[in-house]
Design a protein around this motif. Structure first.
Motif, PDB file in Angstrom:
ATOM      1  N   LEU A 273     -42.849 -44.470  27.007  1.00 20.47           N
ATOM      2  CA  LEU A 273     -41.645 -45.135  26.520  1.00 20.47           C
ATOM      3  C   LEU A 273     -40.555 -45.175  27.576  1.00 20.47           C
ATOM      4  O   LEU A 273     -39.469 -45.677  27.331  1.00 20.47           O
ATOM      5  CB  LEU A 273     -41.114 -44.421  25.265  1.00 20.47           C
ATOM      6  CG  LEU A 273     -42.054 -44.376  24.064  1.00 20.47           C
ATOM      7  CD1 LEU A 273     -41.401 -43.601  22.922  1.00 20.47           C
ATOM      8  CD2 LEU A 273     -42.414 -45.785  23.618  1.00 20.47           C
ATOM      9  N   GLY A 274     -40.832 -44.655  28.724  1.00 14.34           N
ATOM     10  CA  GLY A 274     -39.866 -44.587  29.813  1.00 14.34           C
ATOM     11  C   GLY A 274     -40.343 -43.562  30.815  1.00 14.34           C
ATOM     12  O   GLY A 274     -41.412 -42.957  30.655  1.00 14.34           O
ATOM     13  N   PRO A 275     -39.552 -43.311  31.863  1.00 12.59           N
ATOM     14  CA  PRO A 275     -39.993 -42.360  32.881  1.00 12.59           C
ATOM     15  C   PRO A 275     -40.118 -40.936  32.361  1.00 12.59           C
ATOM     16  O   PRO A 275     -40.925 -40.165  32.868  1.00 12.59           O
ATOM     17  CB  PRO A 275     -38.914 -42.478  33.964  1.00 12.59           C
ATOM     18  CG  PRO A 275     -37.720 -43.052  33.264  1.00 12.59           C
ATOM     19  CD  PRO A 275     -38.259 -43.941  32.192  1.00 12.59           C
ATOM     20  N   ASP A 276     -39.336 -40.572  31.340  1.00 10.90           N
ATOM     21  CA  ASP A 276     -39.337 -39.196  30.844  1.00 10.90           C
ATOM     22  C   ASP A 276     -39.504 -39.122  29.329  1.00 10.90           C
ATOM     23  O   ASP A 276     -39.118 -38.120  28.713  1.00 10.90           O
ATOM     24  CB  ASP A 276     -38.036 -38.482  31.242  1.00 10.90           C
ATOM     25  CG  ASP A 276     -37.892 -38.350  32.753  1.00 10.90           C
ATOM     26  OD1 ASP A 276     -38.874 -37.940  33.405  1.00 10.90           O
ATOM     27  OD2 ASP A 276     -36.821 -38.683  33.276  1.00 10.90           O
ATOM     28  N   ARG A 277     -40.048 -40.156  28.716  1.00 16.19           N
ATOM     29  CA  ARG A 277     -40.265 -40.143  27.267  1.00 16.19           C
ATOM     30  C   ARG A 277     -41.607 -40.802  26.972  1.00 16.19           C
ATOM     31  O   ARG A 277     -42.033 -41.739  27.655  1.00 16.19           O
ATOM     32  CB  ARG A 277     -39.157 -40.898  26.505  1.00 16.19           C
ATOM     33  CG  ARG A 277     -37.790 -40.248  26.603  1.00 16.19           C
ATOM     34  CD  ARG A 277     -36.736 -41.085  25.917  1.00 16.19           C
ATOM     35  NE  ARG A 277     -36.830 -41.005  24.454  1.00 16.19           N
ATOM     36  CZ  ARG A 277     -37.108 -42.023  23.655  1.00 16.19           C
ATOM     37  NH1 ARG A 277     -37.352 -43.227  24.173  1.00 16.19           N
ATOM     38  NH2 ARG A 277     -37.145 -41.858  22.346  1.00 16.19           N
ATOM     39  N   CYS A 278     -42.281 -40.316  25.925  1.00 16.84           N
ATOM     40  CA  CYS A 278     -43.542 -40.911  25.520  1.00 16.84           C
ATOM     41  C   CYS A 278     -43.769 -40.710  24.025  1.00 16.84           C
ATOM     42  O   CYS A 278     -43.174 -39.819  23.403  1.00 16.84           O
ATOM     43  CB  CYS A 278     -44.713 -40.323  26.317  1.00 16.84           C
ATOM     44  SG  CYS A 278     -45.075 -38.604  25.940  1.00 16.84           S
ATOM     45  N   ARG A 279     -44.617 -41.557  23.483  1.00 19.24           N
ATOM     46  CA  ARG A 279     -45.003 -41.449  22.080  1.00 19.24           C
ATOM     47  C   ARG A 279     -46.384 -40.790  22.018  1.00 19.24           C
ATOM     48  O   ARG A 279     -47.297 -41.161  22.748  1.00 19.24           O
ATOM     49  CB  ARG A 279     -45.074 -42.833  21.437  1.00 19.24           C
ATOM     50  CG  ARG A 279     -45.373 -42.806  19.930  1.00 19.24           C
ATOM     51  CD  ARG A 279     -45.659 -44.211  19.418  1.00 19.24           C
ATOM     52  NE  ARG A 279     -44.670 -45.165  19.901  1.00 19.24           N
ATOM     53  CZ  ARG A 279     -43.485 -45.384  19.317  1.00 19.24           C
ATOM     54  NH1 ARG A 279     -43.170 -44.714  18.220  1.00 19.24           N
ATOM     55  NH2 ARG A 279     -42.646 -46.263  19.812  1.00 19.24           N
ATOM     56  N   LEU A 280     -46.529 -39.792  21.126  1.00 21.53           N
ATOM     57  CA  LEU A 280     -47.785 -39.066  20.981  1.00 21.53           C
ATOM     58  C   LEU A 280     -48.256 -39.137  19.537  1.00 21.53           C
ATOM     59  O   LEU A 280     -47.499 -38.801  18.614  1.00 21.53           O
ATOM     60  CB  LEU A 280     -47.610 -37.600  21.391  1.00 21.53           C
ATOM     61  CG  LEU A 280     -48.792 -36.663  21.100  1.00 21.53           C
ATOM     62  CD1 LEU A 280     -50.014 -37.071  21.917  1.00 21.53           C
ATOM     63  CD2 LEU A 280     -48.408 -35.211  21.386  1.00 21.53           C
ATOM     64  N   VAL A 281     -49.486 -39.597  19.342  1.00 25.29           N
ATOM     65  CA  VAL A 281     -50.139 -39.591  18.029  1.00 25.29           C
ATOM     66  C   VAL A 281     -51.295 -38.600  18.123  1.00 25.29           C
ATOM     67  O   VAL A 281     -52.201 -38.773  18.934  1.00 25.29           O
ATOM     68  CB  VAL A 281     -50.645 -40.991  17.636  1.00 25.29           C
ATOM     69  CG1 VAL A 281     -51.342 -40.935  16.283  1.00 25.29           C
ATOM     70  CG2 VAL A 281     -49.484 -41.982  17.594  1.00 25.29           C
ATOM     71  N   LEU A 282     -51.226 -37.566  17.276  1.00 24.98           N
ATOM     72  CA  LEU A 282     -52.178 -36.465  17.388  1.00 24.98           C
ATOM     73  C   LEU A 282     -52.620 -36.021  15.998  1.00 24.98           C
ATOM     74  O   LEU A 282     -51.891 -36.198  15.017  1.00 24.98           O
ATOM     75  CB  LEU A 282     -51.527 -35.292  18.134  1.00 24.98           C
ATOM     76  CG  LEU A 282     -52.445 -34.182  18.661  1.00 24.98           C
ATOM     77  CD1 LEU A 282     -53.393 -34.740  19.720  1.00 24.98           C
ATOM     78  CD2 LEU A 282     -51.613 -33.046  19.251  1.00 24.98           C
ATOM     79  N   GLY A 283     -53.817 -35.458  15.917  1.00 23.32           N
ATOM     80  CA  GLY A 283     -54.357 -34.992  14.649  1.00 23.32           C
ATOM     81  C   GLY A 283     -54.741 -33.529  14.689  1.00 23.32           C
ATOM     82  O   GLY A 283     -54.906 -32.937  15.755  1.00 23.32           O
ATOM     83  N   SER A 284     -54.915 -32.940  13.493  1.00 24.64           N
ATOM     84  CA  SER A 284     -55.311 -31.546  13.396  1.00 24.64           C
ATOM     85  C   SER A 284     -55.865 -31.283  12.005  1.00 24.64           C
ATOM     86  O   SER A 284     -55.870 -32.163  11.133  1.00 24.64           O
ATOM     87  CB  SER A 284     -54.125 -30.619  13.680  1.00 24.64           C
ATOM     88  OG  SER A 284     -54.521 -29.259  13.643  1.00 24.64           O
ATOM     89  N   TRP A 285     -56.331 -30.034  11.794  1.00 26.72           N
ATOM     90  CA  TRP A 285     -56.855 -29.658  10.484  1.00 26.72           C
ATOM     91  C   TRP A 285     -55.739 -29.448   9.461  1.00 26.72           C
ATOM     92  O   TRP A 285     -55.944 -29.595   8.271  1.00 26.72           O
ATOM     93  CB  TRP A 285     -57.651 -28.353  10.586  1.00 26.72           C
ATOM     94  CG  TRP A 285     -58.906 -28.455  11.389  1.00 26.72           C
ATOM     95  CD1 TRP A 285     -60.064 -29.071  11.022  1.00 26.72           C
ATOM     96  CD2 TRP A 285     -59.131 -27.937  12.689  1.00 26.72           C
ATOM     97  NE1 TRP A 285     -60.994 -28.955  12.015  1.00 26.72           N
ATOM     98  CE2 TRP A 285     -60.461 -28.268  13.061  1.00 26.72           C
ATOM     99  CE3 TRP A 285     -58.345 -27.221  13.593  1.00 26.72           C
ATOM    100  CZ2 TRP A 285     -61.016 -27.907  14.277  1.00 26.72           C
ATOM    101  CZ3 TRP A 285     -58.891 -26.858  14.804  1.00 26.72           C
ATOM    102  CH2 TRP A 285     -60.209 -27.202  15.145  1.00 26.72           C
ATOM    103  N   SER A 286     -54.559 -29.032   9.927  1.00 28.57           N
ATOM    104  CA  SER A 286     -53.441 -28.737   9.017  1.00 28.57           C
ATOM    105  C   SER A 286     -52.147 -29.205   9.653  1.00 28.57           C
ATOM    106  O   SER A 286     -52.056 -29.370  10.877  1.00 28.57           O
ATOM    107  CB  SER A 286     -53.366 -27.232   8.725  1.00 28.57           C
ATOM    108  OG  SER A 286     -53.001 -26.520   9.898  1.00 28.57           O
ATOM    109  N   TRP A 287     -51.134 -29.398   8.802  1.00 27.36           N
ATOM    110  CA  TRP A 287     -49.844 -29.847   9.314  1.00 27.36           C
ATOM    111  C   TRP A 287     -49.187 -28.760  10.158  1.00 27.36           C
ATOM    112  O   TRP A 287     -48.574 -29.046  11.187  1.00 27.36           O
ATOM    113  CB  TRP A 287     -48.931 -30.252   8.149  1.00 27.36           C
ATOM    114  CG  TRP A 287     -49.418 -31.474   7.434  1.00 27.36           C
ATOM    115  CD1 TRP A 287     -49.920 -31.561   6.180  1.00 27.36           C
ATOM    116  CD2 TRP A 287     -49.456 -32.808   7.979  1.00 27.36           C
ATOM    117  NE1 TRP A 287     -50.291 -32.847   5.891  1.00 27.36           N
ATOM    118  CE2 TRP A 287     -50.012 -33.637   6.981  1.00 27.36           C
ATOM    119  CE3 TRP A 287     -49.098 -33.368   9.200  1.00 27.36           C
ATOM    120  CZ2 TRP A 287     -50.200 -34.996   7.164  1.00 27.36           C
ATOM    121  CZ3 TRP A 287     -49.288 -34.729   9.384  1.00 27.36           C
ATOM    122  CH2 TRP A 287     -49.828 -35.532   8.379  1.00 27.36           C
TER     123      TRP A 287
END
Length: 326
Positions: A273-287
């Motif tokens: 999203l920029g030089p020092d920002r990003c969007r992360l979509v991640l999964g796991s077994w629990s919140w």
């Protein structure tokens, strides 16, 4: 005699290199007459090599499989590859460590000195992370039985033991499955199969399987969910139940470059999203587990959603604050 022996080895090497050889081409390669080729083929047959004559306009020969294993001939690269493969066989969990070491000793004994030196300098030690589980050993006979049923597409019957191996295991009816894949995952062997009685896909630990014979009728393989066994297994073992995704999936914005985040994200999506920002979509077994994983990044976090992820961060914040006060 030495010339004849060398020619026999050369003939054996050629027969191992391809399936069918015209007799005239063999004679040309060996620089002898077709009659000499016929005599050499007879000598190899006397030594136990199952060489059959191929009918046709030119005639020829083929090295087939026999009832016993005669001496084999490897080139340098094949011999080195075989020795390396035998050395790392102890990490397979297939219960073949002793057999692999005996085979390695046999191969090494007949190697030329130049190759033996290369092999002797290759020493590999399998080091597992401290948290890694020691995989259970599976007998080679069990693996061969499962693999044969997969290859033949025959219904497989087997007894399946629970982790505790109680007396109830011996009283339970055998499982009936359509075997599809034999896989390894995290130092363990698994059978992926369609369970005929439960009418669903299942994964079975091979070390808990005791095959029964004979196998059942042949079947037409069903299509594995998603069509890819690797994706199917990954979904099963991360808790998605084969549905194609994590049970808990969240999206955040991190105050870090995308390149820095993607280096440590093996099963997520990272968007700059920029030089020092990003969007992360991640999964796991629990919140809570997902929040803890995202919190491992030393950066500011903005939760995009869902609300369950925000609640998980709040729970962790209260726990961390209480731990700091103590």
């Amino acid at each position: 005699m030495a010339k004849t022996s060398a020619r026999l080895l050369a003939l054996l090497s050629l027969l191992q290199a391809r399936r069918d050889w015209p007799g005239a081409l063999l004679a040309e390669r060996l620089e002898v007459s077709p009659r000499t080729v016929r005599r050499d083929v007879d000598r190899l047959r006397e030594l136990g090599y199952p060489i059959t004559a191929v009918k046709g306009p030119d005639g020829g020969y083929r090295l087939d499989a026999g009832t016993r294993l005669p001496p084999l001939l490897f080139d340098d690269e094949q011999a080195v590859a075989l020795a390396i493969a035998l050395q790392i066989a102890t990490t397979s969990g297939a219960g073949i460590e002793e057999d692999a070491m005996r085979a390695l000793h046999t191969v090494r004994q007949v190697m030329p000195a130049r190759l033996r030196g290369r092999i002797d300098t290759f020493r590999v030690t399998a080091v597992e992370p401290p948290t890694a589980r020691q995989g259970p050993q599976v007998g080679g006979g069990v693996l061969m039985a499962l693999s044969a049923a997969v290859h033949a597409r025959e219904v497989l019957r087997f007894d399946y033991a629970s982790p505790a191996r109680t007396d109830e295991d011996t009283m339970a009816p055998p499982r009936r499955v359509e075997p599809h894949h034999l896989i390894t995952w995290n130092r363990r062997w698994y059978l992926v199969a369609w369970d005929l009685d439960r009418e669903d896909w299942r994964t079975f630990r091979a070390d808990r399987v005791t095959p029964r014979s004979p196998t059942g009728p042949r079947f037409t393989p069903r299509e594995l969910p998603g069509g890819d066994v690797a994706a199917f297994i990954a979904d099963r073992f991360r808790g998605a139940g084969g549905s194609g995704g994590w049970p808990c999936l969240g999206e955040v914005i991190l105050g870090l470059p995308a390149a820095a985040v993607s280096r440590y994200t093996y099963d997520g999506a990272v968007e700059a999203l920029g030089p020092d920002r990003c969007r992360l979509v991640l999964g796991s077994w629990s919140w809570t587990g997902l929040a803890a994983a995202i919190g491992a990044f030393d950066a500011d976090i903005e939760v995009v959603g869902p609300a369950e992820l925000s609640d998980a961060f709040a729970r962790l914040a209260r726990r961390y604050a209480a731990a700091a006060r103590r």
